[in-house]
Design a protein around this motif. Structure first.
Motif, PDB file in Angstrom:
ATOM      1  N   GLY A  92      56.780  38.074  48.251  1.00  0.00           N
ATOM      2  CA  GLY A  92      55.422  38.107  48.797  1.00  0.00           C
ATOM      3  C   GLY A  92      54.981  39.514  49.143  1.00  0.00           C
ATOM      4  O   GLY A  92      53.850  39.910  48.880  1.00  0.00           O
ATOM      5  N   ILE A 114      54.263  41.419  45.921  1.00  0.00           N
ATOM      6  CA  ILE A 114      52.976  41.001  45.341  1.00  0.00           C
ATOM      7  C   ILE A 114      51.823  41.502  46.210  1.00  0.00           C
ATOM      8  O   ILE A 114      50.799  41.956  45.698  1.00  0.00           O
ATOM      9  CB  ILE A 114      52.928  39.468  45.184  1.00  0.00           C
ATOM     10  N   GLY A 115      52.002  41.472  47.527  1.00  0.00           N
ATOM     11  CA  GLY A 115      50.967  41.949  48.443  1.00  0.00           C
ATOM     12  C   GLY A 115      50.607  43.402  48.208  1.00  0.00           C
ATOM     13  O   GLY A 115      49.502  43.851  48.508  1.00  0.00           O
ATOM     14  N   LEU A 116      51.545  44.172  47.668  1.00  0.00           N
ATOM     15  CA  LEU A 116      51.284  45.582  47.372  1.00  0.00           C
ATOM     16  C   LEU A 116      50.889  45.783  45.909  1.00  0.00           C
ATOM     17  O   LEU A 116      50.926  46.880  45.387  1.00  0.00           O
ATOM     18  CB  LEU A 116      52.527  46.416  47.692  1.00  0.00           C
ATOM     19  N   GLY A 117      50.536  44.694  45.244  1.00  0.00           N
ATOM     20  CA  GLY A 117      50.077  44.814  43.859  1.00  0.00           C
ATOM     21  C   GLY A 117      51.164  44.611  42.828  1.00  0.00           C
ATOM     22  O   GLY A 117      50.968  44.911  41.643  1.00  0.00           O
ATOM     23  N   GLY A 118      52.307  44.127  43.268  1.00  0.00           N
ATOM     24  CA  GLY A 118      53.422  43.911  42.357  1.00  0.00           C
ATOM     25  C   GLY A 118      53.128  42.859  41.298  1.00  0.00           C
ATOM     26  O   GLY A 118      52.359  41.941  41.540  1.00  0.00           O
ATOM     27  N   TYR A 119      53.738  43.022  40.155  1.00  0.00           N
ATOM     28  CA  TYR A 119      53.627  42.142  38.979  1.00  0.00           C
ATOM     29  C   TYR A 119      52.257  42.200  38.311  1.00  0.00           C
ATOM     30  O   TYR A 119      52.027  41.546  37.314  1.00  0.00           O
ATOM     31  CB  TYR A 119      54.003  40.682  39.302  1.00  0.00           C
ATOM     32  N   GLU A 120      51.325  42.995  38.874  1.00  0.00           N
ATOM     33  CA  GLU A 120      50.021  43.084  38.218  1.00  0.00           C
ATOM     34  C   GLU A 120      50.098  43.906  36.936  1.00  0.00           C
ATOM     35  O   GLU A 120      49.340  43.672  35.994  1.00  0.00           O
ATOM     36  CB  GLU A 120      48.971  43.663  39.172  1.00  0.00           C
ATOM     37  N   GLY A 171      51.237  41.496  34.437  1.00  0.00           N
ATOM     38  CA  GLY A 171      50.106  40.626  34.092  1.00  0.00           C
ATOM     39  C   GLY A 171      49.131  41.334  33.173  1.00  0.00           C
ATOM     40  O   GLY A 171      48.655  40.774  32.190  1.00  0.00           O
ATOM     41  N   LYS A 172      48.866  42.598  33.489  1.00  0.00           N
ATOM     42  CA  LYS A 172      47.929  43.388  32.677  1.00  0.00           C
ATOM     43  C   LYS A 172      48.463  43.539  31.250  1.00  0.00           C
ATOM     44  O   LYS A 172      47.746  43.326  30.275  1.00  0.00           O
ATOM     45  CB  LYS A 172      47.740  44.757  33.318  1.00  0.00           C
ATOM     46  N   THR A 176      48.469  40.081  29.312  1.00  0.00           N
ATOM     47  CA  THR A 176      47.213  39.393  29.017  1.00  0.00           C
ATOM     48  C   THR A 176      46.147  40.289  28.391  1.00  0.00           C
ATOM     49  O   THR A 176      45.228  39.795  27.770  1.00  0.00           O
ATOM     50  CB  THR A 176      46.611  38.759  30.300  1.00  0.00           C
ATOM     51  N   LEU A 232      57.060  33.896  37.290  1.00  0.00           N
ATOM     52  CA  LEU A 232      56.906  35.273  36.817  1.00  0.00           C
ATOM     53  C   LEU A 232      58.054  35.595  35.870  1.00  0.00           C
ATOM     54  O   LEU A 232      58.082  36.622  35.209  1.00  0.00           O
ATOM     55  CB  LEU A 232      56.895  36.238  38.004  1.00  0.00           C
ATOM     56  N   PHE A 278      51.906  34.147  32.635  1.00  0.00           N
ATOM     57  CA  PHE A 278      50.477  34.475  32.724  1.00  0.00           C
ATOM     58  C   PHE A 278      49.649  33.759  31.654  1.00  0.00           C
ATOM     59  O   PHE A 278      48.605  34.236  31.236  1.00  0.00           O
ATOM     60  CB  PHE A 278      50.242  35.989  32.604  1.00  0.00           C
ATOM     61  N   MET A 286      53.233  31.596  37.208  1.00  0.00           N
ATOM     62  CA  MET A 286      51.936  32.266  37.225  1.00  0.00           C
ATOM     63  C   MET A 286      51.197  31.930  35.939  1.00  0.00           C
ATOM     64  O   MET A 286      51.675  32.229  34.836  1.00  0.00           O
ATOM     65  CB  MET A 286      52.167  33.775  37.324  1.00  0.00           C
ATOM     66  N   LYS A 287      50.042  31.302  36.084  1.00  0.00           N
ATOM     67  CA  LYS A 287      49.336  30.846  34.882  1.00  0.00           C
ATOM     68  C   LYS A 287      48.395  31.917  34.341  1.00  0.00           C
ATOM     69  O   LYS A 287      48.020  31.895  33.176  1.00  0.00           O
ATOM     70  CB  LYS A 287      48.552  29.560  35.178  1.00  0.00           C
ATOM     71  N   LEU A 322      46.564  36.178  35.204  1.00  0.00           N
ATOM     72  CA  LEU A 322      46.524  37.375  36.040  1.00  0.00           C
ATOM     73  C   LEU A 322      45.648  37.121  37.278  1.00  0.00           C
ATOM     74  O   LEU A 322      45.931  37.605  38.367  1.00  0.00           O
ATOM     75  CB  LEU A 322      45.975  38.542  35.207  1.00  0.00           C
ATOM     76  N   ARG A 363      47.746  37.765  45.745  1.00  0.00           N
ATOM     77  CA  ARG A 363      47.849  39.076  46.388  1.00  0.00           C
ATOM     78  C   ARG A 363      46.871  39.192  47.553  1.00  0.00           C
ATOM     79  O   ARG A 363      47.203  39.683  48.619  1.00  0.00           O
ATOM     80  CB  ARG A 363      47.567  40.175  45.361  1.00  0.00           C
TER      81      ARG A 363
END
Lengths: 600, 121
Positions: free
Chosen positions: A134, A137-143, A146-147, A150, A261, A267, B1-2, B4, B11
């Protein structure tokens, strides 16, 4: 993930360094004290990974103020709770003091040790709870993952990593994007990604700290790499001697799987990725990529000749991408912030930052992350706080058993992959051992060679037999039994082994010898020709200590520390050392308050 | 996670739990928690502040201080907005907290009937 409101977060470092200096007891004490004042609903305790400042452990940081307390004892916790947490008064006596100015520094980002650092890989280390997905992710993790999955094609990901200029942090410095491209283009229905966490250099603990402090960052980097090359399975090869790193990684993988994840259709992109942990038994040679893969396959960990490279024929014969922990940990930043942002840091051909483990005779032992192109002087004197006991700097050993020594004359060289190579050292994985005037360079070379000799897998003759012969010569030199021509033989052997050994271990094993020979040849010669060890380390050659009667004040301190009772005399008059009994340990000279004792 | 987007929504929910550990300059609410403050009910005020901040998703540092000598006017609460004078509010009840946060912290208008002093830092 529970959500409660707290007015303060108290971070306690529970990296391996701080745990061994007592962080666990500090945490228990803090829990008790908070309960005593009914503050446990207002104040949250968070266990974090390594802050890097292991020298000052156990470490505590109190937010929102960001106050840094160090070298805590259990009773200090009572003071912190009563004063700071209850009454809002910072406890001055427990703050960090700059060694030069004796000034107390409350906010940790103002401490010299942290000021010159630039943190990408270690950004979250010491700031987040590594066991909480958590917080990541709260600090932008896994984005970034995801980017990539996707909005980018695998080739676009590879192109971005190439453009960023990211090079392998495990030692070789090969361009990461290019490596990915080779594995991407290799034909195969099944491909793998592997994370090399078989960190084995004496004095190196970068990879361990990253895995302990921010495991999700490594997982995220591996997801992106797997997507780029088309792999659906990965391994983290980590040595069993790193139990904390393993347990945190296991927890991280479990949590990532739970949030999907890791697993199927990440994603909604249709991309699948499964991540496994393989525990290595701790053989140094398994850090070599082909030996590492053999070990995962259940075979004896021995290297094989390359080519074929792993990118073509790797794990179980399939195309495989292997990168080091730190390399993967850089990837989320590159994808999220873009190639240009990463390439803006560092030098022309070495981009980004490098994590170094600072050890040896230095005040601030610990883990530092600095931009490429920084000078060694800045690392050792500004960040590292200089040498212990005000001793003279002699050399710094970089790159562990594969690396070399750097001396005073090159302290102002901006360091990157290529500049280090040009002076006979190498980046290696990032171990940095600082040595002072009391270090014997022949002994250092012997130490490293003894290590590689022990760790040689025995497959190829140059490494198995050659390093053994080299070690015998070094032992002879240190014992004062060197023969005529030994130095020339040592040098010739070193070059032969370098040219003919099968893998990186053997090819680089002679480096510590060659580099000390280049910069400290006179020390070798003193051992051989004058039967003297200038640093006074090699026992067989060290001459006994003597007391200058004119200076001696008869305090008797030396008598108390002499382990062999070689010192006799009368209190308040003067003392004398029996040269027959003296083992030249130097304990008396260190203790003498008037510097009356020296080596004859 | 489905998707972004799903990650970004998660988040949003999680980031305020960790926002405290950001080192940049933020509005600060300081609560007098000396013996006098606590006796006058500062702990309830503190709780109300924390709840209000959470409800409104504000990024504010909450910290405490000891007695500053105005025991008579406890519970005391100071607000330090970046670049502004520090304002002290006193004789507070739990219900006043909401007004201070909405009128002053969010909208920048000093709550005159509760304010007892403002001074330069």
């Amino acid at each position: 993930m529970d959500h409660s409101i707290y007015r303060s977060h108290v971070l306690i470092c529970t990296g391996t360094g701080c745990v061994s200096s007592g962080a666990k007891n500090i945490k228990v004490k803090l829990e008790d004290e908070l309960a005593r004042f009914s503050l446990n609903k207002e104040i949250k305790i968070i266990e974090t990974g390594c802050h890097g400042f292991c020298e000052k452990g156990p470490i505590m940081i109190v937010y929102p103020e960001g106050v840094f307390y160090c070298q805590l004892e259990e009773e200090d916790v009572v003071t912190i709770v009563e004063e700071h947490l209850l009454k809002g008064r910072i406890v001055d006596g427990l703050l960090y003091k700059e060694p030069l100015t004796e000034e107390s520094i409350p906010a940790y980002q103002d401490i010299d040790f942290y000021k010159k650092q630039e943190r990408i890989v270690l950004e979250n280390c010491g700031k987040v709870n590594p066991e909480s997905i958590g917080e990541y992710i709260g600090l932008g993790g896994y984005e970034a993952a995801g980017k990539a999955l996707t909005t980018m094609t695998p080739l676009e990901v590879i192109e971005t990593v190439k453009q960023s200029g990211l090079r392998g942090r495990g030692g070789g410095g090969f361009l990461t994007g290019l490596k990915w491209q080779f594995t991407h283009t290799a034909k195969g229905d099944k491909k793998y990604v592997i994370c090399n966490a078989d960190e084995g250099d004496p004095g190196a603990f970068m990879d361990r700290s990253i895995l302990e402090g921010d495991p999700h960052r490594v997982i995220e980097g591996m997801i992106i790499a797997a997507y780029a090359i088309g792999a659906d399975e990965g391994y983290v090869y980590v040595r069993a001697e790193y139990p904390l790193a393993i347990s945190r990684l296991e927890k991280a993988i479990e949590d990532a799987e739970e949030l999907e994840l890791l697993g199927q259709d990440l994603f909604g992109s249709g991309f699948n990725f499964k991540l496994n942990i393989k525990k290595g038994a701790g053989a140094f040679v398994c850090g070599e990529e082909t030996a590492l893969m053999a070990s995962i396959e259940g075979k004896r960990g021995m290297p094989r000749p390359r080519p074929p490279y792993p990118s073509v024929k790797g794990l179980w014969g399939k195309p495989t991408n292997i990168n080091n922990v730190e390399t993967y940990a850089n990837v989320p930043f590159v994808i999220k912030e873009g190639a240009a942002a990463f390439a803006a840091i560092g030098t022309a051909d070495s981009k980004g930052t490098k994590v170094f483990a600072l050890t040896g005779k230095i005040n601030n032992t610990g883990l530092v992350e600095v931009p490429m192109g920084i000078t060694l002087r800045e690392i050792i004197f500004d960040i590292g706080g200089g040498l212990t006991d005000g001793k003279e700097f002699k050399a710094v050993q970089i790159g562990g058993p594969s690396g070399g020594c750097i001396t005073e004359e090159n302290l102002d060289l901006p360091i990157d992959y290529d500049s280090l190579k040009s002076i006979g050292a190498m980046m290696g994985s990032g171990g940095m051992v600082v040595m002072d005037e009391k270090t014997c360079m022949v002994d250092v070379a012997r130490f490293f060679l003894n290590f590689t000799q022990n760790e040689s897998c025995g497959k190829c003759t140059p490494c198995r037999e050659g390093t053994k012969r080299m070690l015998e010569i070094l032992n002879r030199i240190c014992e004062g039994e060197a023969r005529e021509g030994d130095l020339e033989l040592l040098e010739a052997l070193a070059h032969h082994i370098k040219d003919t050994a099968l893998c990186g271990l053997g090819q680089t094993a002679p480096n510590p010898v060659l580099s000390t020979l280049e910069y400290f040849r006179e020390e070798y010669e003193a051992h051989i020709n004058e039967q003297k060890c200038p640093a006074g380390v090699c026992n067989a050659l060290a001459s006994s200590y003597q007391i200058d009667q004119a200076v001696c004040v008869g305090c008797g301190m030396c008598v108390k520390v002499c382990p062999v009772d070689a010192i006799s005399g009368k209190p308040k008059e003067s003392y004398d050392i029996d040269a027959e009994l003296c083992i030249s340990c130097g304990a008396c000279a260190d203790k003498c308050p008037v510097d009356a004792i020296s080596q004859g | 996670m489905k998707s972004l987007e799903e990650l970004k929504e998660l988040r949003e929910k999680l980031q305020k739990d960790i926002a405290m550990r950001d080192d940049s300059e933020k509005p600060k609410i300081i609560i007098g928690m000396g013996t006098c403050g606590i006796a006058a009910g500062a702990r309830n005020i503190l709780q109300a502040v924390l709840e209000e901040i959470d409800k409104r998703n504000l990024d504010i540092v909450v910290t405490q201080t000891g007695c500053i000598g105005m025991c008579e006017k406890e519970p005391l609460l100071d607000v330090q907005l970046p670049g502004k004078k520090r304002v002290t509010y006193g004789n507070l009840e739990v219900n006043d907290v909401k007004r201070i946060i909405v009128e002053y912290v969010i909208n920048g208008k000093i709550v005159e009937d509760l304010a007892i002093a403002h001074f330069e830092e």
